[in-house]
Design a protein around this motif. Structure first.
Motif, PDB file in Angstrom:
ATOM      1  N   ILE A 100      -9.887  -1.708  -3.399  1.00 37.61           N
ATOM      2  CA  ILE A 100      -9.837  -1.156  -2.128  1.00 37.61           C
ATOM      3  C   ILE A 100     -10.151  -2.502  -1.128  1.00 37.61           C
ATOM      4  N   LYS A 101      -9.097  -2.462  -0.005  1.00 37.78           N
ATOM      5  CA  LYS A 101      -8.722  -3.725   0.578  1.00 37.78           C
ATOM      6  C   LYS A 101      -8.887  -3.286   2.089  1.00 37.78           C
ATOM      7  N   THR A 102      -9.209  -4.413   2.906  1.00 39.69           N
ATOM      8  CA  THR A 102      -9.181  -4.201   4.416  1.00 39.69           C
ATOM      9  C   THR A 102      -7.881  -5.016   4.811  1.00 39.69           C
ATOM     10  N   LEU A 124       2.983  -2.596   6.316  1.00 36.57           N
ATOM     11  CA  LEU A 124       1.886  -3.337   5.724  1.00 36.57           C
ATOM     12  C   LEU A 124       2.454  -4.843   5.763  1.00 36.57           C
ATOM     13  N   PRO A 125       1.511  -5.680   5.764  1.00 31.70           N
ATOM     14  CA  PRO A 125       1.998  -7.102   5.592  1.00 31.70           C
ATOM     15  C   PRO A 125       2.817  -7.485   4.242  1.00 31.70           C
ATOM     16  N   SER A 126       3.808  -8.315   4.339  1.00 34.37           N
ATOM     17  CA  SER A 126       4.585  -8.312   3.560  1.00 34.37           C
ATOM     18  C   SER A 126       4.034  -9.124   2.356  1.00 34.37           C
ATOM     19  N   GLU A 129       0.033  -6.837  -1.581  1.00 34.47           N
ATOM     20  CA  GLU A 129       0.158  -5.733  -2.242  1.00 34.47           C
ATOM     21  C   GLU A 129      -0.864  -4.606  -1.886  1.00 34.47           C
ATOM     22  N   PHE A 130      -0.395  -3.556  -1.852  1.00 32.74           N
ATOM     23  CA  PHE A 130      -1.353  -2.269  -1.599  1.00 32.74           C
ATOM     24  C   PHE A 130      -1.089  -1.145  -2.515  1.00 32.74           C
ATOM     25  N   PRO A 156       3.574   5.781  -3.409  1.00 37.32           N
ATOM     26  CA  PRO A 156       4.064   4.376  -3.314  1.00 37.32           C
ATOM     27  C   PRO A 156       5.298   3.757  -3.743  1.00 37.32           C
ATOM     28  N   GLY A 157       5.743   2.600  -3.204  1.00 35.96           N
ATOM     29  CA  GLY A 157       7.337   2.312  -3.537  1.00 35.96           C
ATOM     30  C   GLY A 157       7.213   0.768  -3.078  1.00 35.96           C
ATOM     31  N   PRO A 158       8.377  -0.142  -3.309  1.00 37.35           N
ATOM     32  CA  PRO A 158       8.521  -1.373  -2.938  1.00 37.35           C
ATOM     33  C   PRO A 158       8.752  -1.307  -1.401  1.00 37.35           C
ATOM     34  N   GLY A 159       8.104  -1.969  -0.724  1.00 40.17           N
ATOM     35  CA  GLY A 159       8.192  -1.998   0.753  1.00 40.17           C
ATOM     36  C   GLY A 159       7.937  -0.670   1.509  1.00 40.17           C
TER      37      GLY A 159
END
Length: 339
Positions: A100-102, A124-126, A129-130, A156-159
């Motif tokens: 779990i990230k902020t 999301l920031p490149s 990883e999310f 989910p998926g790349p990019g």
């Protein structure tokens, strides 16, 4: 003060702080217990205290009646330890280890889906990883410290961007901003992924029942994308209930899925139809009860208005579906929570 927490039947043990809820401690140590709202208003996290005592926290009697509390049950998102604890809970293995990230995000696109529904696509920031499971949600973190939870409507998926479906709530602080002043390239901070509402792989032989009202379609959309990306031969029945027919959206996508996947069955239901609507009317709880009078062989995923979620879950159980096969995400208004 630090206590010890033991989860049965897994036997996992960990430290828990005196001011820390059982759910917070489990998540901090990487063990996922069933949960959704984290504010004591949906009862997804309800479990049993086997040994020890707790402060039950801010509990709504509807979610935890006195007789259940006396029988040893607690809401793990509210209960904090007064002693060492042993609890009974079904851990969710698929969510274990997902951090779990902020994170910050940029509003890449804003798309009108229906008269009172908009989609936000967040980039999301490149460098970050999310990881998430289709069906989980994020909390948008507002400047005043409050939060607004929204389900992720894609897999989910790349990019991949995060797709959120936002319904305009009259007088709503955040939704008012989304429908009036928000613009592309705005920055939003969020925490996630959160919740344990996602497809289980434990019962590949059981047909799936997916039910949503309003923007409860958002997590269901992500789940369906996942199911169709990994060919699944089980019958999939999706019931979507709205008040007015114009509140349906993504109709072309749903038609495409029906054409491409013969095991997918879409059942739209309108509760306040006008003369132009010639489909099913009423409520999806009634429609599902009529179509599945004996639902004991299904796995059910319910999302949307809490009245529908709680009523349909109860109806399915009374008709013979064991509660272990029912998963839900009730769109309750969470209490204010600082980050």
């Amino acid at each position: 003060m630090t206590y010890r927490l033991r989860i049965e039947p897994s036997g996992h043990e960990m430290d828990i702080e005196a001011n820390e809820t059982i759910l917070e401690a489990a998540l901090r140590h990487g063990y996922a217990l069933p949960y959704s709202c984290r504010s004591g208003t949906c009862a997804t996290c309800k479990g049993k205290i086997l040994a020890g005592s707790v402060d039950y926290g801010d509990v709504d009697e509807k979610m935890l009646p006195d007789e259940e509390m006396e029988a040893g049950f607690a809401l793990f998102c509210q209960a904090t330890p007064l002693t060492d604890l042993s609890i009974e809970a079904r851990e969710v293995g698929a969510a274990a280890g997902i951090e779990i990230k902020t994170l910050p995000s940029r509003v890449a696109r804003i798309v009108d889906l229906a008269p009172e529904v908009r989609a936000l696509f967040l980039q999301l920031p490149s460098t970050q990883e999310f990881r998430f499971l289709p069906g989980q949600y994020i909390d948008i973190l507002l400047k005043d410290g409050s939060r607004r939870g929204f389900s992720i409507a894609n897999m989910p998926g790349p990019g991949a961007q995060l797709e959120l479906h936002i319904k305009h709530v009259p007088g709503g602080q955040f939704t008012g901003h989304v429908f009036s002043t928000m613009k592309e390239k705005d920055i939003l901070r969020f925490e996630g992924p959160l919740g344990t509402f996602f497809i289980r792989d434990d019962w590949p032989e059981r047909p799936l029942l997916l039910a949503a009202t309003g923007t409860g379609f958002a997590p269901i959309k992500g789940m369906l994308e996942q199911l169709f990306a990994n060919p699944d031969t089980r019958d999939i029945h999706f019931y979507w209930g709205v008040r007015y027919a114009q509140e349906f959206y993504y109709q072309e996508l749903l038609q495409e899925w029906q054409a491409r996947h013969p095991n997918f069955h879409f059942h739209p239901v309108v509760s306040r139809p006008d003369a132009s609507w010639n489909g099913r009317t009423g409520y999806i709880t009634t429609a599902i009860g009529a179509d599945f009078p004996q639902p004991k062989d299904l796995v059910a995923y319910l999302c949307g208005h809490p009245d529908m979620v709680f009523d349909l879950a109860e109806s399915l159980e009374q008709s013979g579906l064991d509660s272990q096969y029912i998963f839900s995400d009730a769109f309750v208004f969470a209490k204010s929570k600082t980050s």
